[in-house]
Design an enzyme around this catalytic site. Structure first.
Site, PDB file in Angstrom:
ATOM      1  N   SER A 111       0.842  -1.190   0.000  1.00 54.91           N
ATOM      2  CA  SER A 111       0.000   0.000   0.000  1.00 54.91           C
ATOM      3  C   SER A 111       0.886   1.253   0.000  1.00 54.91           C
ATOM      4  CB  SER A 111      -0.971  -0.028   1.187  1.00 54.91           C
ATOM      5  OG  SER A 111      -1.981   0.954   1.049  1.00 54.91           O
ATOM      6  N   GLU A 170      -0.552  -3.018  -7.997  1.00 52.32           N
ATOM      7  CA  GLU A 170      -1.856  -3.278  -7.394  1.00 52.32           C
ATOM      8  C   GLU A 170      -2.579  -1.953  -7.253  1.00 52.32           C
ATOM      9  OE1 GLU A 170      -3.075  -2.816  -4.053  1.00 52.32           O
ATOM     10  OE2 GLU A 170      -1.312  -2.267  -2.878  1.00 52.32           O
ATOM     11  N   HIS A 221      -4.373  -5.352  -2.024  1.00 51.67           N
ATOM     12  CA  HIS A 221      -5.397  -5.164  -1.007  1.00 51.67           C
ATOM     13  C   HIS A 221      -6.478  -6.242  -0.980  1.00 51.67           C
ATOM     14  CE1 HIS A 221      -3.553  -1.199  -0.916  1.00 51.67           C
ATOM     15  NE2 HIS A 221      -4.202  -0.942   0.203  1.00 51.67           N
TER      16      HIS A 221
END
Length: 338
Positions: free
Chosen positions: A110, A241, A308
């Site tokens: 992240s 991602e 995620h």
């Protein structure tokens, strides 16, 4: 050349929050996570920032950087493991002591991926995109997540194999805690473009596309220089991602990366599963993948175990990789070549 840290038995883990800390009502999760690492044989040194969260960050940028710099220069700490990501890590990059960094693992995903990519591009120290500390608090980890230890324990010159997961978690169910944290209910299916199967070979780089796109044009995102000086013009395999981007914002970001030269000497691109893949009109994330594949003339593998929508494979920035995908599954062999 790329420098690979080595995770050893009994390694000391430094827990710091270069992005978001843990709010007071969730401190028990942090305590559980640290205790679990200690039961696994690690020593845990928790800084002050993980216990603080105010105005979308753990602390002012200089404070976060100072705590991380101290841990990065400490010979007694072998792994930096933030509790999780957040929103504003990019604020503290300019205060990092890049020349004083010791070779040690930094693991996370992240918002943490901005730090990971910047470290590898700037210093040649390999970094690991994978689980965060909070997701390791369970009684055990699923086989995909648990591979972080094997990957980080791989020696320079050696290889490590990871396979696609069997199932993934579609949504969180905090009301019903699982012994391994995640609720893995949905069949995993890796998908490929333009054909099936595909084989991709190159050096890994990547992270959360929402975050790392902001490194373009900065001192912390010089991919061309890294490719020339650190990996001697070997091709790159990008893995991405998507946390929050709509399909059109994803497309804009990918075009920006292409225009900035990030996809020069690229061997292929991997995209993780995403809960954010929201179509705009009838333009979908698959449209963005297909257009990018056609523009670059490169293979793309998507809905892989990254990001995620857990679980996730541990990807090492800077490592040489061979990615095979076909029939809905895949493997990745990472070799720690300098």
């Amino acid at each position: 050349m790329i420098r690979y840290p080595l995770l050893e038995e009994g390694t000391a883990i430094g827990v710091t929050a270069p992005s978001s800390g843990v709010p007071k009502d969730l401190h028990e999760l942090l305590r559980q996570s640290c205790a679990r690492m200690e039961r696994e044989g690690f020593r845990v040194f928790c800084g002050e920032t993980p216990w603080i969260q105010r105005k979308a960050k753990s602390a002012p940028a200089r404070v976060r950087a100072a705590e991380l710099n101290a841990m990065m220069s400490d010979d007694g700490i072998g792994l930096i493991l933030p509790p999780w990501g957040g929103e504003l890590l990019i604020e503290m990059l300019e205060f990092m002591d890049w020349d004083g960094m010791k070779s040690k693992w930094v693991l996370g995903y992240s918002d943490t991926s901005a730090l990971l990519l910047a470290i590898t591009l700037r210093t040649g120290i390999a970094t690991a995109h994978g689980t965060n500390l909070i997701d390791l608090r369970g009684e055990h980890s699923d086989p995909t997540t648990a591979m972080w230890r094997a990957v980080l324990s791989t020696k320079t010159g050696e290889s490590v194999l990871q396979r696609s997961s069997v199932r993934y978690q579609k949504e969180w169910d905090h009301a019903n805690p699982s012994p391994c944290v995640f609720h893995l209910t949905e069949p995993t299916e890796w998908k490929t473009l333009p054909c099936d199967p595909v084989l991709i070979k190159g050096r890994l780089l990547g992270g959360c596309i929402d975050i790392i796109r902001h490194l373009i044009g900065t001192l912390y995102g010089d991919v061309r220089l890294f490719q020339k000086q650190m990996i001697h013009n070997e091709p790159i395999i990008w893995y991405f991602e998507n946390c929050e981007l709509s399909s059109t914002d994803l497309r804009r970001s990918l075009v920006q990366m292409r225009l900035a030269g990030w996809f020069e000497h690229c061997a292929g691109i991997l995209f993780g599963r995403s809960g954010a893949n929201r179509a705009v009109e009838d333009y979908t994330e698959e449209d963005a993948y297909r257009e990018l594949s056609e523009e670059l003339g490169l293979p793309i593998v998507y809905d892989i175990d990254c990001g995620h929508v857990p679980p996730q494979i541990t990807f090492v920035n800077g490592a040489h990789a061979e990615v095979e995908a076909g029939g809905g599954s895949g493997t990745i062999v990472q070799t720690f070549n300098t």
